[in-house]
Structures are given as C-alpha cells and as structure tokens.
Design a protein around this motif. Sequence first.
Motif, PDB file in Angstrom:
ATOM      1  N   ILE A  62       5.030  -3.991  -7.469  1.00 22.64           N
ATOM      2  CA  ILE A  62       4.808  -4.870  -8.485  1.00 22.64           C
ATOM      3  C   ILE A  62       6.106  -5.619  -9.190  1.00 22.64           C
ATOM      4  CG2 ILE A  62       2.782  -3.626  -8.718  1.00 22.64           C
ATOM      5  CD1 ILE A  62       4.279  -2.528 -11.365  1.00 22.64           C
ATOM      6  N   HIS A  65       6.410  -9.394  -9.478  1.00 18.13           N
ATOM      7  CA  HIS A  65       5.487  -9.797  -8.750  1.00 18.13           C
ATOM      8  C   HIS A  65       5.546  -9.861  -7.285  1.00 18.13           C
ATOM      9  CE1 HIS A  65       2.624 -10.580 -12.168  1.00 18.13           C
ATOM     10  NE2 HIS A  65       3.923 -11.108 -12.772  1.00 18.13           N
ATOM     11  N   CYS A  92       4.018   2.062  -4.724  1.00 15.52           N
ATOM     12  CA  CYS A  92       2.747   1.365  -4.704  1.00 15.52           C
ATOM     13  C   CYS A  92       1.729   2.042  -5.590  1.00 15.52           C
ATOM     14  CB  CYS A  92       1.938   0.932  -3.296  1.00 15.52           C
ATOM     15  SG  CYS A  92       1.537   2.368  -2.705  1.00 15.52           S
ATOM     16  N   ARG A  95      -1.795  -1.737 -10.159  1.00 19.12           N
ATOM     17  CA  ARG A  95      -2.329  -3.244  -9.852  1.00 19.12           C
ATOM     18  C   ARG A  95      -2.013  -3.922 -11.300  1.00 19.12           C
ATOM     19  NH1 ARG A  95      -8.077  -3.422  -7.196  1.00 19.12           N
ATOM     20  NH2 ARG A  95      -7.863  -5.517  -8.018  1.00 19.12           N
ATOM     21  N   GLN A  96      -1.636  -5.197 -11.222  1.00 14.32           N
ATOM     22  CA  GLN A  96      -1.238  -5.631 -12.672  1.00 14.32           C
ATOM     23  C   GLN A  96      -2.615  -6.222 -13.022  1.00 14.32           C
ATOM     24  OE1 GLN A  96       2.362  -7.426 -10.901  1.00 14.32           O
ATOM     25  NE2 GLN A  96       3.430  -6.640 -12.782  1.00 14.32           N
ATOM     26  N   ASP A  98      -5.261  -9.062 -13.651  1.00 12.22           N
ATOM     27  CA  ASP A  98      -5.467 -10.428 -12.961  1.00 12.22           C
ATOM     28  C   ASP A  98      -6.714 -11.122 -13.374  1.00 12.22           C
ATOM     29  OD1 ASP A  98      -5.206 -12.706 -11.099  1.00 12.22           O
ATOM     30  OD2 ASP A  98      -5.922 -11.298  -9.524  1.00 12.22           O
ATOM     31  N   GLY A 103      -5.316  -4.359 -15.729  1.00 13.27           N
ATOM     32  CA  GLY A 103      -4.329  -3.599 -15.131  1.00 13.27           C
ATOM     33  C   GLY A 103      -4.933  -2.227 -14.949  1.00 13.27           C
ATOM     34  N   TYR A 105      -4.688   1.648 -12.062  1.00 12.99           N
ATOM     35  CA  TYR A 105      -4.057   2.229 -10.851  1.00 12.99           C
ATOM     36  C   TYR A 105      -5.079   2.422  -9.916  1.00 12.99           C
ATOM     37  CZ  TYR A 105      -1.401   3.625 -14.901  1.00 12.99           C
ATOM     38  OH  TYR A 105      -0.481   3.551 -16.136  1.00 12.99           O
ATOM     39  N   ASP A 106      -4.460   2.300  -8.388  1.00 15.39           N
ATOM     40  CA  ASP A 106      -5.203   2.096  -7.401  1.00 15.39           C
ATOM     41  C   ASP A 106      -4.763   2.772  -6.208  1.00 15.39           C
ATOM     42  OD1 ASP A 106      -6.824   1.392  -5.442  1.00 15.39           O
ATOM     43  OD2 ASP A 106      -6.848  -0.869  -5.569  1.00 15.39           O
ATOM     44  N   ALA A 111      -6.334   0.368  -0.088  1.00 16.69           N
ATOM     45  CA  ALA A 111      -5.180  -0.337  -1.053  1.00 16.69           C
ATOM     46  C   ALA A 111      -3.843   0.242  -0.708  1.00 16.69           C
ATOM     47  CB  ALA A 111      -5.446  -0.159  -2.341  1.00 16.69           C
ATOM     48  N   ARG A 115      -0.842  -2.331   0.623  1.00 17.23           N
ATOM     49  CA  ARG A 115       0.348  -2.779  -0.109  1.00 17.23           C
ATOM     50  C   ARG A 115       1.502  -2.302   0.484  1.00 17.23           C
ATOM     51  NH1 ARG A 115      -1.142  -5.815  -4.531  1.00 17.23           N
ATOM     52  NH2 ARG A 115      -3.001  -4.947  -5.510  1.00 17.23           N
TER      53      ARG A 115
END
Length: 324
Positions: A62, A65, A92, A95-96, A98, A103, A105-106, A111, A115
């Motif tokens: 992240i 970006h 990783c 997730r920001q 979007d 936002g 956590y994944d 995923a 990533r």
Amino acid sequence: MTTNTNADTAQDPGRERLLYGCMGLGGGWDTTPYGAADIAEAEAAVEAALDSGITAFDHADIYRHGKSEAVFGEVLARANGLRERIVLQTKCGIRQADGDLPGMYDLRGAAIRRRVEESLERLRTDTVDVLLLHRPDPLADLQDVADALTSLHRQRLVRRFGVSNMSAAQVSLLQAHLEFPLVANQLEMSLHRRDWLETGVLVNTPESASVGFPSGTVEHCRTNGISLQAWGSLARGRFTGLQETPAEAATARYVASLAEAKATTPETILLWWLQRHPAHIAPVVGSSRPERVRACADAVRREPDLTHEEWYGLWVTARGAALP
C-alpha cells in the motif's frame, strides 16, 4: 550506484540489525504516476542505505499506492546484481478505501496471493525474502491463511514469513496453523512510543491500566526466536527536531550530549537505545533524505555504546517521571 553489502545478512532474512523503510519513496500518496525525479530520489536513498551498511529493505503493497515498490523495482533493474545482495521484505493485508468501500484488513488466502504477485511484478523480482502480514484481520480463516502462505513458500515466491502489529496471542494462533516458523513481528517501538517497554514494569501498579500494549508480546517473540522490528524508530524526529513538551526537550538535550560524548549522531543514540534491549530489536529507518539515512550508519557499524545507567537515563527522561 555503490553496492557495498553484508552477504551474511542478505542470506539470513529476519535477522537484520537495521532496515531501510521504503514508505517515503515513489512520490505522493495519490495515484499520480511516479516520474524520473522519484526514481532519482529512490536511487539516492538506496545508495545512502547501502553506504551505511544497510542491506534490508522494508516495503508494503500500500505504500504510495504501490509506487514505493515500483520505483524500487526501477532501482533494482538499473543496479546490476543488487537484488542478490539485499534482503527484500514487503507486507500485505491492508486494503485502502476505494469509492464506497471502506478501508479494511483482508487476509483471505486468495487476496494474499494476489497481493504478493502484484508486489513481485512491481519489484521486478521472482522472490520476496520476507512477507509480513500487515495487520490482523478479525475475519481471517487461519487455515486459509496458512494454505496461502504454504503455497507461496513451496513455489519459492516467498522465502520466510512474519507479521506486523500483532500480539503474542495472535502470533501464537497463526503459528499453530503453519509448518514453518514466523521470523519477525514489526511493531511501533521508539524512545517516544514506549508502551511495549512500560507494560513490563507497570505490572501491579495503578498505571498498568493506562498501557494498551498487549503484555507478553515482547517476551513471546524472544522465547520463540521471532525478530522484533521497530517501525517509527526515530520517533518522527521528535528528539532530533521540534520538541513539543518539556520532557521531549530534555530528552533531545540528553541525546545530543550522548552523541557528542560518543562521537556519533543523535539518530544513532536513538537506535542504540532500541538495539541495546536484549530482544535485539531491529529498527526500521524510513527517511527519504540521504543525509538522515547516513546519520544512522553507526547503528550498523558499531555495537550499541550505552551503559546501563545511560539507557535508563534516556528512558526516565523521555517518560518525564520516575519509574515505579
């Protein structure tokens, strides 16, 4: 670019004395593409790190970006043989926001794999030496996580694994699902952010309730050979720049006096304070300014030169109150 490195360190990811944090590379925190100036800035920062004896580089998918990884990939492509001489670490799991999605956590297995593949492409490398799970995901199916990590390991896409911002209990729970050991836990630790230390001495005192750091985490990592990495290790310049409180001003003066007496820099004193702890904490230095990076060189080249009394003196001065 110079490529002075420590081959032994590069072969033992997770056991570095000092890491360079690449979060500041790649331009702004927006989606504007990076340019030639950003690549040049990254090259200068990496060269300063290498000149200082730093061979481990810390990323996250992240950061900027993805641009931090991408400009670093440009640096690797231009410096022949550099990749084989360094430890490359990324993270990783965050997730920001979007659009309408918040936002989050994944740590779903698919995923994680996606990533990692994206990071490898940006970094222009076939393998990541260390992958850290950036934040705990309360919804994570840990067997699914373990299956993803095991697959990445067996395919040699990732050599070793660790975590970031996790407690002893969370680390233990994840480790129970893995067939290989976790090698690192990256936490915010500095002379300013001392709750990791305070929790161990405030036991059985009224102040203990005010410390939110999970007790036993440092001890768990020491017991199980998990390297502690300290992000925010220079306290964002709090003791080498602008001070906001009398305790910070007093600490900055003490740091400066120790640096003068020991013929080193204030930055090194702050890093030595972490490294002097028997957990052998590995600070992460994140400045993009080459002179700031080079000011940390003695934290690699010299053993922490702080007496028992000086170490405690820094702690007590920074906390602004006597120990219980």
